[in-house]
Design an enzyme around this catalytic site. Structure first.
Site, PDB file in Angstrom:
ATOM      1  N   SER A   1       0.863  -1.351   0.113  1.00 58.00           N
ATOM      2  CA  SER A   1      -0.164   0.000   0.053  1.00 58.00           C
ATOM      3  C   SER A   1       0.816   1.122   0.053  1.00 58.00           C
ATOM      4  O   SER A   1       2.247   1.137   0.313  1.00 58.00           O
ATOM      5  CB  SER A   1      -0.870  -0.055   1.298  1.00 58.00           C
ATOM      6  OG  SER A   1      -1.552   1.124   1.615  1.00 58.00           O
TER       7      SER A   1
ATOM      8  N   TYR B   1      -2.434  -0.782  10.820  1.00 58.40           N
ATOM      9  CA  TYR B   1      -2.407  -1.181   9.178  1.00 58.40           C
ATOM     10  C   TYR B   1      -1.298  -0.671   8.576  1.00 58.40           C
ATOM     11  O   TYR B   1      -0.670  -1.425   7.808  1.00 58.40           O
ATOM     12  CB  TYR B   1      -3.935  -0.741   8.501  1.00 58.40           C
ATOM     13  CG  TYR B   1      -3.863  -0.847   6.996  1.00 58.40           C
ATOM     14  CD1 TYR B   1      -4.051  -2.194   6.655  1.00 58.40           C
ATOM     15  CD2 TYR B   1      -3.445   0.063   6.187  1.00 58.40           C
ATOM     16  CE1 TYR B   1      -4.231  -2.452   5.475  1.00 58.40           C
ATOM     17  CE2 TYR B   1      -3.453  -0.333   4.729  1.00 58.40           C
ATOM     18  CZ  TYR B   1      -3.825  -1.805   4.195  1.00 58.40           C
ATOM     19  OH  TYR B   1      -3.711  -1.875   3.075  1.00 58.40           O
TER      20      TYR B   1
END
Length: 268
Positions: free
Chosen positions: A132, A145
């Site tokens: 990501s 995360y």
């Protein structure tokens, strides 16, 4: 079909993983897609579904052995399965952090360790880990995360140095906001500290807004296919916002980048 690349994509129930699996089929690959429950999974034309829970070592080993028994080799592993979590770092319980890392990092590690003996034996292979932009950028109220994706980045770079002697390469794909149910239905921490409520509400609304206007998973899926089948490159960011953020992080001073991030998440 006997000369087709054998590709495993984890987490093909929906979103990026499902779209990537379809694109690999379009490229003429033999594609195995992993799901936690084949009985409840929607079929994907051209994709052989394999039941596998990446949080369970025995399930992963059984799933990979099932694929080897059918295809006799594994050319590409795409680690796409993942979960997210929204909440202040102080609010996040150790149990919630463990669950998130057990999927995003250790799940990836389990599947990677299960396929590597076969790739080493055949002296070739490509492992694509879906990271990501939060693997190289912070995001308020997504601390764990972001930490898991930073960990994926570090693991991937190190692993690539270790396995290239066997003809295996590891690559990262770093998407930004993508229109998937994973982000639209992001779970929040169970514990709440009232002091964070106002900002968390603002950030949550900003994330929803950004996800709704984000592109469909096709661009990320196409980037995954390029990372798997094209010339090796350590990092690939899908065209658009992800590529822009990568350039900004690399070339812009930290101050303007931080200011832009806070604006993206609705923070002053």
């Amino acid at each position: 079909m006997s000369n087709s690349k054998v590709v495993i994509v984890t987490g093909v129930s929906s979103g990026i993983g499902r779209t990537a699996a379809v694109k690999f089929v379009d490229q003429g690959c033999r594609v195995f897609g992993t799901v936690r429950n084949t009985a409840r999974a929607q079929p994907i034309p051209g994709v052989e579904l394999v039941e596998m829970d990446i949080r369970d070592e025995a399930s992963v080993q059984h799933g990979i052995q099932t694929i080897i028994a059918k295809a006799e080799r594994i050319d590409v592993l795409v680690n796409s399965a993942g979960v997210t979590l929204l909440g202040a770092t102080e609010e996040t319980s150790i149990a919630e952090a463990n669950t998130l890392f057990d999927t995003n990092l250790l799940g990836l590690l389990r599947t990677t360790q299960a396929v590597l003996p076969h790739m080493r034996e055949q002296r070739s292979g490509r492992i694509v880990n879906v990271s990501s932009v939060l693997g190289f950028l912070p995001a308020p109220y997504m601390g764990l995360y972001s930490a898991s994706k930073h960990a994926v980045e570090g693991l991937s770079e190190t692993l690539d140095h270790e396995v290239r002697q066997f003809g295996i390469r590891v690559a990262l794909v770093e998407p930004s906001f993508t229109k998937t149910n994973l982000d639209l239905n992001a779970p929040q921490t169970a514990s709440k500290i009232p002091d964070y409520n106002k900002e968390l509400g603002v950030v949550s609304q900003a994330i929803q807004k950004n996800v709704r206007k984000a592109p469909e998973p096709d661009g990320v899926a196409a980037t995954i296919v390029d990372a798997a089948l094209g010339a090796w490159k350590m990092r690939r960011t899908p065209k658009g916002e992800a590529s822009l953020l990568a350039k900004l992080r690399r070339f812009m001073p930290a101050g303007p980048v931080e200011k832009g991030l806070r604006k993206t998440f609705g923070l002053t």
